[in-house]
Write a protein that holds these residues in place. Structure first.
Motif, PDB file in Angstrom:
ATOM      1  N   LYS A 132      -7.378  -9.493  -2.511  1.00  0.00           N
ATOM      2  CA  LYS A 132      -6.281  -8.676  -2.011  1.00  0.00           C
ATOM      3  C   LYS A 132      -4.567  -9.269  -1.869  1.00  0.00           C
ATOM      4  CE  LYS A 132      -4.850  -5.707   1.159  1.00  0.00           C
ATOM      5  NZ  LYS A 132      -5.287  -5.710   2.785  1.00  0.00           N
ATOM      6  N   GLY A 133      -4.446 -10.386  -1.909  1.00  0.00           N
ATOM      7  CA  GLY A 133      -3.189 -11.053  -2.242  1.00  0.00           C
ATOM      8  C   GLY A 133      -2.563 -10.535  -3.637  1.00  0.00           C
ATOM      9  N   TYR A 134      -3.543 -10.686  -4.589  1.00  0.00           N
ATOM     10  CA  TYR A 134      -3.068 -10.318  -6.003  1.00  0.00           C
ATOM     11  C   TYR A 134      -2.835  -8.524  -6.048  1.00  0.00           C
ATOM     12  CZ  TYR A 134      -2.747 -14.773  -8.252  1.00  0.00           C
ATOM     13  OH  TYR A 134      -2.420 -15.941  -8.904  1.00  0.00           O
ATOM     14  N   ARG A 135      -3.495  -7.981  -5.316  1.00  0.00           N
ATOM     15  CA  ARG A 135      -3.566  -6.841  -5.298  1.00  0.00           C
ATOM     16  C   ARG A 135      -2.365  -6.305  -4.499  1.00  0.00           C
ATOM     17  NH1 ARG A 135      -9.547  -3.846  -3.755  1.00  0.00           N
ATOM     18  NH2 ARG A 135     -10.646  -4.938  -5.333  1.00  0.00           N
ATOM     19  N   GLN A 136      -1.847  -7.004  -3.752  1.00  0.00           N
ATOM     20  CA  GLN A 136      -0.533  -6.854  -3.144  1.00  0.00           C
ATOM     21  C   GLN A 136       0.562  -7.233  -3.969  1.00  0.00           C
ATOM     22  OE1 GLN A 136      -1.091  -4.754  -0.581  1.00  0.00           O
ATOM     23  NE2 GLN A 136       0.021  -5.612   0.826  1.00  0.00           N
ATOM     24  N   ARG A 137       0.321  -8.027  -5.094  1.00  0.00           N
ATOM     25  CA  ARG A 137       1.261  -8.485  -5.975  1.00  0.00           C
ATOM     26  C   ARG A 137       1.418  -7.416  -6.992  1.00  0.00           C
ATOM     27  NH1 ARG A 137       2.521 -13.982  -6.565  1.00  0.00           N
ATOM     28  NH2 ARG A 137       1.377 -15.401  -5.007  1.00  0.00           N
ATOM     29  N   VAL A 138       0.299  -6.634  -7.254  1.00  0.00           N
ATOM     30  CA  VAL A 138       0.164  -5.614  -8.275  1.00  0.00           C
ATOM     31  C   VAL A 138       1.201  -4.353  -7.481  1.00  0.00           C
ATOM     32  CG1 VAL A 138      -0.902  -3.844  -9.471  1.00  0.00           C
ATOM     33  CG2 VAL A 138      -1.822  -6.064  -9.138  1.00  0.00           C
ATOM     34  N   GLY A 139       1.044  -4.064  -6.266  1.00  0.00           N
ATOM     35  CA  GLY A 139       1.891  -3.006  -5.705  1.00  0.00           C
ATOM     36  C   GLY A 139       3.209  -3.535  -5.676  1.00  0.00           C
ATOM     37  N   LEU A 140       3.646  -4.756  -5.327  1.00  0.00           N
ATOM     38  CA  LEU A 140       4.983  -4.971  -5.296  1.00  0.00           C
ATOM     39  C   LEU A 140       5.436  -5.094  -6.864  1.00  0.00           C
ATOM     40  CD1 LEU A 140       4.955  -8.163  -2.954  1.00  0.00           C
ATOM     41  CD2 LEU A 140       6.472  -6.119  -2.810  1.00  0.00           C
ATOM     42  N   ALA A 141       4.807  -5.267  -7.893  1.00  0.00           N
ATOM     43  CA  ALA A 141       5.479  -5.087  -9.243  1.00  0.00           C
ATOM     44  C   ALA A 141       5.440  -3.650  -9.537  1.00  0.00           C
ATOM     45  CB  ALA A 141       4.106  -5.563 -10.186  1.00  0.00           C
ATOM     46  N   ALA A 142       4.731  -2.755  -9.239  1.00  0.00           N
ATOM     47  CA  ALA A 142       4.871  -1.307  -9.497  1.00  0.00           C
ATOM     48  C   ALA A 142       6.197  -0.700  -8.718  1.00  0.00           C
ATOM     49  CB  ALA A 142       3.508  -0.495  -9.065  1.00  0.00           C
ATOM     50  N   ALA A 143       6.553  -1.473  -7.592  1.00  0.00           N
ATOM     51  CA  ALA A 143       7.515  -1.072  -6.815  1.00  0.00           C
ATOM     52  C   ALA A 143       8.778  -1.437  -7.564  1.00  0.00           C
ATOM     53  CB  ALA A 143       7.423  -1.418  -5.348  1.00  0.00           C
ATOM     54  N   LEU A 144       8.704  -2.636  -8.085  1.00  0.00           N
ATOM     55  CA  LEU A 144      10.003  -3.150  -8.714  1.00  0.00           C
ATOM     56  C   LEU A 144      10.163  -2.898 -10.340  1.00  0.00           C
ATOM     57  CD1 LEU A 144       9.296  -6.915  -7.362  1.00  0.00           C
ATOM     58  CD2 LEU A 144      11.218  -5.395  -6.974  1.00  0.00           C
ATOM     59  N   LEU A 145       9.446  -2.106 -10.793  1.00  0.00           N
ATOM     60  CA  LEU A 145       9.354  -1.750 -12.271  1.00  0.00           C
ATOM     61  C   LEU A 145      10.650  -1.004 -12.583  1.00  0.00           C
ATOM     62  CD1 LEU A 145       5.832  -0.410 -13.270  1.00  0.00           C
ATOM     63  CD2 LEU A 145       7.031  -1.976 -14.396  1.00  0.00           C
ATOM     64  N   HIS A 146      11.280   0.077 -11.889  1.00  0.00           N
ATOM     65  CA  HIS A 146      12.542   0.684 -12.128  1.00  0.00           C
ATOM     66  C   HIS A 146      13.722  -0.070 -11.700  1.00  0.00           C
ATOM     67  CE1 HIS A 146      11.086   1.993  -8.231  1.00  0.00           C
ATOM     68  NE2 HIS A 146      12.025   2.796  -7.929  1.00  0.00           N
ATOM     69  N   ASP A 147      13.606  -1.544 -10.883  1.00  0.00           N
ATOM     70  CA  ASP A 147      14.595  -2.140 -10.819  1.00  0.00           C
ATOM     71  C   ASP A 147      15.304  -1.622  -9.756  1.00  0.00           C
ATOM     72  OD1 ASP A 147      15.951  -4.533 -10.580  1.00  0.00           O
ATOM     73  OD2 ASP A 147      17.564  -3.920 -12.323  1.00  0.00           O
ATOM     74  N   PRO A 148      14.602  -1.050  -8.487  1.00  0.00           N
ATOM     75  CA  PRO A 148      15.455  -0.344  -7.406  1.00  0.00           C
ATOM     76  C   PRO A 148      16.342  -1.282  -6.795  1.00  0.00           C
ATOM     77  CG  PRO A 148      13.189  -0.995  -6.798  1.00  0.00           C
ATOM     78  CD  PRO A 148      13.278  -1.339  -8.166  1.00  0.00           C
ATOM     79  N   GLU A 149      17.365  -0.647  -6.077  1.00  0.00           N
ATOM     80  CA  GLU A 149      18.150  -1.571  -5.219  1.00  0.00           C
ATOM     81  C   GLU A 149      17.741  -1.673  -3.747  1.00  0.00           C
ATOM     82  OE1 GLU A 149      22.385  -0.073  -5.248  1.00  0.00           O
ATOM     83  OE2 GLU A 149      21.871   0.935  -7.215  1.00  0.00           O
ATOM     84  N   VAL A 150      16.852  -0.935  -3.415  1.00  0.00           N
ATOM     85  CA  VAL A 150      16.194  -0.930  -2.058  1.00  0.00           C
ATOM     86  C   VAL A 150      14.681  -0.877  -2.188  1.00  0.00           C
ATOM     87  CG1 VAL A 150      15.877   0.111   0.211  1.00  0.00           C
ATOM     88  CG2 VAL A 150      18.316   0.237  -1.237  1.00  0.00           C
ATOM     89  N   LEU A 151      14.171  -2.152  -1.578  1.00  0.00           N
ATOM     90  CA  LEU A 151      12.517  -2.037  -1.435  1.00  0.00           C
ATOM     91  C   LEU A 151      12.340  -1.855   0.032  1.00  0.00           C
ATOM     92  CD1 LEU A 151      11.315  -5.351  -3.173  1.00  0.00           C
ATOM     93  CD2 LEU A 151      10.869  -2.865  -3.680  1.00  0.00           C
ATOM     94  N   ILE A 152      11.379  -0.687   0.468  1.00  0.00           N
ATOM     95  CA  ILE A 152      10.835  -0.307   1.394  1.00  0.00           C
ATOM     96  C   ILE A 152       9.358  -0.758   1.588  1.00  0.00           C
ATOM     97  CG2 ILE A 152      10.264   1.465   3.179  1.00  0.00           C
ATOM     98  CD1 ILE A 152      12.811   2.766   2.044  1.00  0.00           C
ATOM     99  N   LEU A 153       8.876  -1.862   2.354  1.00  0.00           N
ATOM    100  CA  LEU A 153       7.388  -2.398   2.358  1.00  0.00           C
ATOM    101  C   LEU A 153       6.875  -1.913   3.728  1.00  0.00           C
ATOM    102  CD1 LEU A 153       8.528  -5.632   0.828  1.00  0.00           C
ATOM    103  CD2 LEU A 153       7.878  -3.707  -0.493  1.00  0.00           C
ATOM    104  N   ASP A 154       6.059  -1.299   3.900  1.00  0.00           N
ATOM    105  CA  ASP A 154       5.218  -1.043   5.004  1.00  0.00           C
ATOM    106  C   ASP A 154       3.818  -2.035   5.103  1.00  0.00           C
ATOM    107  OD1 ASP A 154       4.256   0.179   7.202  1.00  0.00           O
ATOM    108  OD2 ASP A 154       3.995   2.217   6.461  1.00  0.00           O
ATOM    109  N   GLU A 155       4.035  -2.772   6.061  1.00  0.00           N
ATOM    110  CA  GLU A 155       3.050  -3.798   6.559  1.00  0.00           C
ATOM    111  C   GLU A 155       2.212  -4.670   4.914  1.00  0.00           C
ATOM    112  OE1 GLU A 155       1.892  -4.829   9.430  1.00  0.00           O
ATOM    113  OE2 GLU A 155       2.409  -2.758  10.614  1.00  0.00           O
TER     114      GLU A 155
END
Length: 299
Positions: A132-155
């Motif tokens: 589960k921990g590494y799956r969360q890392r995959v989700g974070l990696a996908a959220a960071l791919l386009h180098d966004p200025e804002v991160l919105i993280l729900d739980e």
């Protein structure tokens, strides 16, 4: 402002999920968004990420209106949903490559986010094989791919074991050095460890919005735990602003004061004047969990 919310309301039938809430978040802030289940946290996050629309009010992300500039908002936001939807039959790099195509980012960015999120040891596996921990890392990696200025993280740490929780917490804190982070959680220690500021929502309304350090320090009620060397009657303990003297053992007391003054020196003077020795003296200020319970208590 990275995020600006102006009088946002959202109804689900007769239920008012959000009731004219307003706040703004400056660039570079890490803000914890707290509230009981059903308070409206996920609803607001879905509005900010353009998944749903508000009934009333306006919201802006990186100065883009979430209702009229949806594509621009989506390009400037990285979003990790509560349940982190992933294609489990894909390999990690394969999944990130798919997302890179969606965002039209260069493929070498994939290796950058793999390294940034600590995915390197598991990058050659299928997502279904990951913890589960590494799956969360995959989700974070996908959220960071386009180098966004804002991160919105729900739980972002839901369901993680203590070791995984610390790892993801440290990862978010590190990412937050260069980005604005808006995260919801039920874990108060997570907010205390990561966030600069806390917004508490209850029944669709904001009940607190303050710098985290100031919020904890400004609590008027002060609790001191003291242990004397001999047994003492609680009725003999008298101080100005003392509202409760709770005897927890024959020699130990929990003293509650209604004042912002540090009363430890007064307790020490009391012991000196009464020929008592203090074996231990601890200041126990309210923590965020206690403040949260007070702000969201049912009335």
């Amino acid at each position: 402002m990275s995020i600006e919310v102006k009088n946002i309301s959202k109804n689900y039938g007769a239920q008012k999920a959000l009731n004219s809430i307003s706040f703004s978040i400056k660039k570079g802030e890490i803000v914890g968004f707290l509230g009981p289940n059903g308070a409206g946290k996920s609803t607001l996050m879905k509005i900010l990420t353009t998944y749903i629309t508000a009934d009333e009010g306006e919201a802006f992300v990186n100065e883009y209106n979430v209702a009229t500039a949806q594509k621009k908002v989506q390009k400037s936001v990285g979003y990790l949903a509560e349940h982190n939807p992933l294609y489990l039959d894909l390999y990690v790099r394969e999944y990130l490559s798919f997302n890179a195509d969606v965002y039209k980012v260069v493929k070498n960015r994939i290796e950058e986010v793999i390294e940034l999120t600590g995915l390197s040891p598991e990058a050659n596996k299928k997502i279904t094989e990951l913890s589960k921990g590494y799956r969360q890392r995959v989700g974070l990696a996908a959220a960071l791919l386009h180098d966004p200025e804002v991160l919105i993280l729900d739980e972002p740490t839901t369901g993680l074991d203590p070791n995984q929780l610390v790892e993801i917490r440290d990862l978010i804190k590190n990412i937050g050095k260069n980005k604005t982070v808006f995260l919801s959680t039920h874990i108060m220690q997570e907010v205390e460890a990561i966030c600069d500021r806390v917004i508490i929502i209850n029944k669709g309304e904001i009940v607190e919005d303050k710098n985290l350090k100031s919020l904890v320090q400004e609590q008027v009620e002060q609790v001191i735990e003291v242990e004397f060397d001999v047994e003492l009657d609680a009725n003999l303990i008298k101080f100005e602003n003392l509202i409760l003297a709770n005897k927890t053992s024959p020699t130990t007391f929990t003293l509650t004061f209604e004042t912002t003054e540090d009363m430890r020196s007064r307790v020490f003077d009391f012991a000196q004047n009464n020929n008592l020795k203090i074996l231990q003296l601890n200041l126990k200020n309210k923590n965020l969990e206690e403040i949260f319970r007070e702000k969201t208590a049912k009335k």
